[in-house]
Design a protein around this motif. Structure first.
Motif, PDB file in Angstrom:
ATOM      1  N   PHE A  63      44.093  33.519  41.958  1.00  0.00           N
ATOM      2  CA  PHE A  63      45.516  33.282  42.171  1.00  0.00           C
ATOM      3  C   PHE A  63      46.350  33.975  41.099  1.00  0.00           C
ATOM      4  N   PHE A  64      45.977  33.781  39.835  1.00  0.00           N
ATOM      5  CA  PHE A  64      46.731  34.405  38.750  1.00  0.00           C
ATOM      6  C   PHE A  64      46.652  35.927  38.828  1.00  0.00           C
ATOM      7  N   SER A  65      45.518  36.444  39.274  1.00  0.00           N
ATOM      8  CA  SER A  65      45.344  37.886  39.360  1.00  0.00           C
ATOM      9  C   SER A  65      46.298  38.494  40.376  1.00  0.00           C
ATOM     10  N   ILE A  66      46.344  37.937  41.567  1.00  0.00           N
ATOM     11  CA  ILE A  66      47.194  38.539  42.599  1.00  0.00           C
ATOM     12  C   ILE A  66      48.670  38.337  42.276  1.00  0.00           C
ATOM     13  N   VAL A  67      49.015  37.223  41.625  1.00  0.00           N
ATOM     14  CA  VAL A  67      50.404  37.017  41.212  1.00  0.00           C
ATOM     15  C   VAL A  67      50.807  38.076  40.192  1.00  0.00           C
ATOM     16  N   ALA A  68      49.931  38.351  39.234  1.00  0.00           N
ATOM     17  CA  ALA A  68      50.233  39.363  38.218  1.00  0.00           C
ATOM     18  C   ALA A  68      50.402  40.737  38.852  1.00  0.00           C
ATOM     19  N   CYS A  69      49.557  41.054  39.815  1.00  0.00           N
ATOM     20  CA  CYS A  69      49.649  42.357  40.481  1.00  0.00           C
ATOM     21  C   CYS A  69      50.934  42.479  41.296  1.00  0.00           C
ATOM     22  N   VAL A  70      51.287  41.403  41.999  1.00  0.00           N
ATOM     23  CA  VAL A  70      52.499  41.436  42.825  1.00  0.00           C
ATOM     24  C   VAL A  70      53.748  41.490  41.953  1.00  0.00           C
ATOM     25  N   ARG A  71      53.773  40.699  40.873  1.00  0.00           N
ATOM     26  CA  ARG A  71      54.946  40.683  39.997  1.00  0.00           C
ATOM     27  C   ARG A  71      55.112  42.015  39.259  1.00  0.00           C
ATOM     28  N   ASN A  72      54.028  42.727  39.068  1.00  0.00           N
ATOM     29  CA  ASN A  72      54.071  44.039  38.411  1.00  0.00           C
ATOM     30  C   ASN A  72      53.745  45.154  39.410  1.00  0.00           C
ATOM     31  N   PHE A  73      54.213  44.965  40.630  1.00  0.00           N
ATOM     32  CA  PHE A  73      53.865  45.875  41.723  1.00  0.00           C
ATOM     33  C   PHE A  73      54.245  47.320  41.410  1.00  0.00           C
ATOM     34  N   GLY A  74      55.433  47.529  40.845  1.00  0.00           N
ATOM     35  CA  GLY A  74      55.878  48.881  40.534  1.00  0.00           C
ATOM     36  C   GLY A  74      54.944  49.591  39.584  1.00  0.00           C
TER      37      GLY A  74
END
Length: 272
Positions: A180-191
């Motif tokens: 969960f934390f991994s995908i949130v970090a990736c989405v929040r730093n998508f750019g």
């Protein structure tokens, strides 16, 4: 644990950092990457469970390259012992890494299973090495659709597991929470991750172009056979892949704050 939001330009910094840390210890980093790939290849030949076992080892292999990069960042020589780092940090984290590996294998096989519904399993057999790619297969519409379906499903799977090995190892996060934390970090730093991906595509494309030019010149001069040049191109691809895996730890370091406890972090790795 605190999540950091970084600008999109950080993606290029991650690419440069991966190349730079590889250049610090090129022989060691390349050898470690080759050994992880060899271990997964050997695991894949185990009867019945081989492919699933090889997939389950990928999170541990990714962690090994992250720890090796962290060691090289600190001016240390990463030894083959880092390959076992996932299995030498306590029973709880060992269990967590085993669960993480099982979840990854299950997720990947599910992706292949869904793609098999589109083309009857041809893409899955080609991807997993059970069938040879031919022009007829490549031009088949069902095969192409299955490939795009698999790619679309694999993207979220890779984001789920991108930071998960580091979160389990350095932050002691349980497997499901780490996803969960991994995908949130990736989405929040998508750019930043888009720039990171495009940067590595450019590196691989440039490497391929340069190698093609060199091979063409050497072939004209008669200095190398076609087979030898093919081997060199495969070797270059493996080296660039090792550089890519060397850069993953930088994405992890910049996306998550160091833990408040004394547990190890990429900036202060512990020897395995």
């Amino acid at each position: 644990m605190k999540l950091h939001i970084v600008p999109a330009s950080t993606g290029i910094t991650w690419v440069k950092s991966g190349i730079a840390v590889f250049r610090r210890q090129p022989m060691a980093m390349a050898a470690l990457f080759f050994m992880t790939m060899a271990a997964m290849s050997l695991a894949s030949v185990v009867p019945l469970i081989g492919p699933a076992l090889a997939l389950a080892l990928l999170p541990s292999a990714t962690l090994a390259m992250m720890v090796a990069s962290a060691e090289a960042m600190q001016g240390r020589f990463p030894t083959p012992a880092v390959l076992l780092v996932a299995f030498r940090t306590g029973r709880q984290r060992l269990n967590h890494m085993l669960v993480l590996g099982a979840l990854y294998a299950g997720g990947f096989l599910a992706v292949m299973g869904i793609s098999a519904l589109v083309d009857g399993g041809v893409f899955a057999q080609v991807y997993l090495g059970g069938e040879t790619m031919t022009q007829e297969i490549a031009e088949n519409e069902d095969f192409q659709h299955a490939m795009w379906v698999a790619m679309a499903l694999y993207l979220p799977l890779s984001l789920l597991f991108w930071h998960a090995p580091g979160l389990v190892h350095w932050h002691g996060v349980p497997p499901v929470k780490s996803l969960f934390f991994s995908i949130v970090a990736c989405v929040r730093n998508f750019g930043a991750f888009v720039v990171f991906g495009l940067g590595w595509l450019a590196v691989f494309a440039l490497g391929g172009v340069l190698m093609s030019l060199v091979s063409a010149v050497l072939a004209v001069l008669g200095l190398f056979s076609a087979g030898a040049m093919g081997g060199l191109m495969v070797g270059l691809a493996m080296v660039m892949a090792a550089m890519f895996f060397s850069s993953i730890v930088f994405t992890f370091r910049d996306c998550f704050a160091a833990p408040d406890t004394a547990s190890p972090t990429p900036d202060a790795p512990t020897s395995p």
